[in-house]
Design an enzyme around this catalytic site. Structure first.
Site, PDB file in Angstrom:
ATOM      1  CG  MET A  56       9.037  23.383  -0.675  1.00 43.37           C
ATOM      2  SD  MET A  56       7.878  24.391  -1.603  1.00 43.37           S
ATOM      3  CE  MET A  56       7.064  25.306  -0.304  1.00 43.37           C
ATOM      4  CE  LYS A  80      -0.167  -0.452   5.013  1.00 38.78           C
ATOM      5  NZ  LYS A  80      -0.799  -1.234   6.078  1.00 38.78           N
ATOM      6  NE  ARG A 137      -6.201   0.017  11.123  1.00 41.02           N
ATOM      7  CZ  ARG A 137      -4.987  -0.114  10.613  1.00 41.02           C
ATOM      8  NH1 ARG A 137      -4.097   0.848  10.762  1.00 41.02           N
ATOM      9  NH2 ARG A 137      -4.634  -1.204   9.963  1.00 41.02           N
ATOM     10  CE1 TYR A 165      13.159  31.386   3.346  1.00 37.28           C
ATOM     11  CE2 TYR A 165      13.276  28.998   3.048  1.00 37.28           C
ATOM     12  CZ  TYR A 165      12.947  30.269   2.577  1.00 37.28           C
ATOM     13  OH  TYR A 165      12.401  30.407   1.322  1.00 37.28           O
TER      14      TYR A 165
END
Ligand code: PLP
Length: 356
Positions: free
Chosen positions: A305, A47, A141, A257
């Site tokens: 980023m 998955k 779940r 930053y």
């Protein structure tokens, strides 16, 4: 002016970000887990794009090792997987949540995991056929509660596999035995061709937990959920980023930053094409390590980023265009970053070129 659209006629240049996968380690990990599963076979949880590593690379490697059972979460994950494995080997864990899911299951030949009486009814209304049934043995779940297993709606269902999922197999806790006991009741209540309980960690809990099929995910990819795996399971995933600029810093220069790091000496710094948008989160700021030619190079300042700044002082031969490998041993990286081993894998973003 004529332009060429970026399609097959204008392929993108190679990515400065790549995820190297060790096919041998993937295959060896599956074989080790299959062996540790005793009389049971090991399948594979693939998955979330094989935990972020890339199902297109992972599935063929595991299939070649002998894996024949595949688990995805979403129906939308099936199409890519079917390019690599047969449909009747594929199970969709979330089950059919609407009629479109049922229609897709019937048309594709993959098997739904039915998680509720509503899903059972939906599956039968759509024609039914081979399916799996998930029983909730105590994690609240997905899955049918044990109290519903005698419901006549289940009579005559073509159940391939009765499954449940362990909540705390990575710990030594009484919850494991409690879930096993409820699973034994589920086995008695529901006739299936096969039974399956253990995830990676559950494989180490012993033969009682193995049933017919185990469903490792994390450990296939090199994660170590319990110490029993420490000597057999190997790292499979190596994130690599290209140095796109080298600069010579002087004492007092501010880095990144908010200037969270200020050079205390002359530093040869490399800027690499990796950032939090790629899953290299800000928790690695001032903490991450990269490897080049046997040297360990620290991250300086904040992760941006798309960029990370690395101290290259110890690697004078490393220059623009060279590749740095993130220190990403799952256990050590988890301890250093505070991220779970699962998160370390699944975070790795779409900008990595995955290769094996
Ligand atoms: C994700 C998942 C697994 C695999 O778990 P790991 O801890 O990664 O080995 C097995 N079964 C189910 C139902 C899952 O959702």
């Amino acid at each position: 002016m004529e332009t060429t659209l970026p399609d097959d006629n204008l392929p993108s240049p190679p990515s400065p970000l790549r995820l190297r996968l060790d096919a041998q380690a993937l295959a060896d990990n599956w074989r080790a887990l299959d062996r540790m599963s005793g009389a049971a076979r090991a399948g594979a949880a693939v998955k979330a794009d094989a935990y972020g590593l890339g199902v297109a690379q992972v599935a063929p490697a595991l299939a070649a090792a002998g894996c024949r059972d595949w688990f995805v979460a979403h129906w939308q994950e099936v199409a890519e997987l079917l390019r690599h494995v047969p449909a009747d080997q594929v199970a969709v864990l979330h089950g059919p949540i609407n009629d479109a899911d049922v229609a897709f299951a019937k048309a594709s030949g993959v098997r739904p995991v039915l998680n509720s009486l509503a899903q059972v009814a939906r599956w039968r209304a759509g024609g039914g056929g081979a399916c799996h049934v998930m029983v909730d043995t105590g994690m609240s779940r997905l899955g049918l509660p044990p109290a519903e297993l005698a419901d006549p709606a289940l009579d005559g269902l073509a159940i391939d596999m009765v499954m449940s999922h362990l909540a705390s197999a990575d710990e030594d806790t009484t919850q494991n035995a409690a879930q096993l006991a409820l699973f034994a009741q589920a086995r008695a209540a529901l006739p299936g061709r096969r039974y399956s309980l253990a995830n990676s960690a559950g494989i180490a809990l012993g033969a009682d937990f193995h049933a017919d099929l185990t469903r490792p995910g994390l450990a296939l990819y090199g994660g170590i959920p319990r110490r029993e795996f420490a000597t057999t399971i190997r790292q499979t995933a190596y994130p690599e980023a290209a140095v796109i600029q080298v600069r010579q810093l002087q004492a007092g220069d501010r880095i990144g930053y908010n200037a969270t790091h200020v050079a205390d000496r002359p530093i040869r710094a490399g800027v690499i094409a990796l950032g939090y948008a790629d899953g290299y989160l800000r928790c690695w700021s001032g903490k991450g390590r990269f490897l080049f030619g046997g040297k360990e190079l620290p991250v300086l300042g904040r992760i941006s980023m798309d960029l990370t700044i690395v101290d290259l002082t110890m690697a004078p031969d490393c220059g623009e265009g060279d590749w740095l490998t993130a220190a990403y041993d799952p256990v050590a990286a988890s301890a250093a970053s505070g991220l779970s081993q699962y998160e370390l894998f699944t975070l790795l973003g779409r900008r990595f070129a995955r290769f094996i």
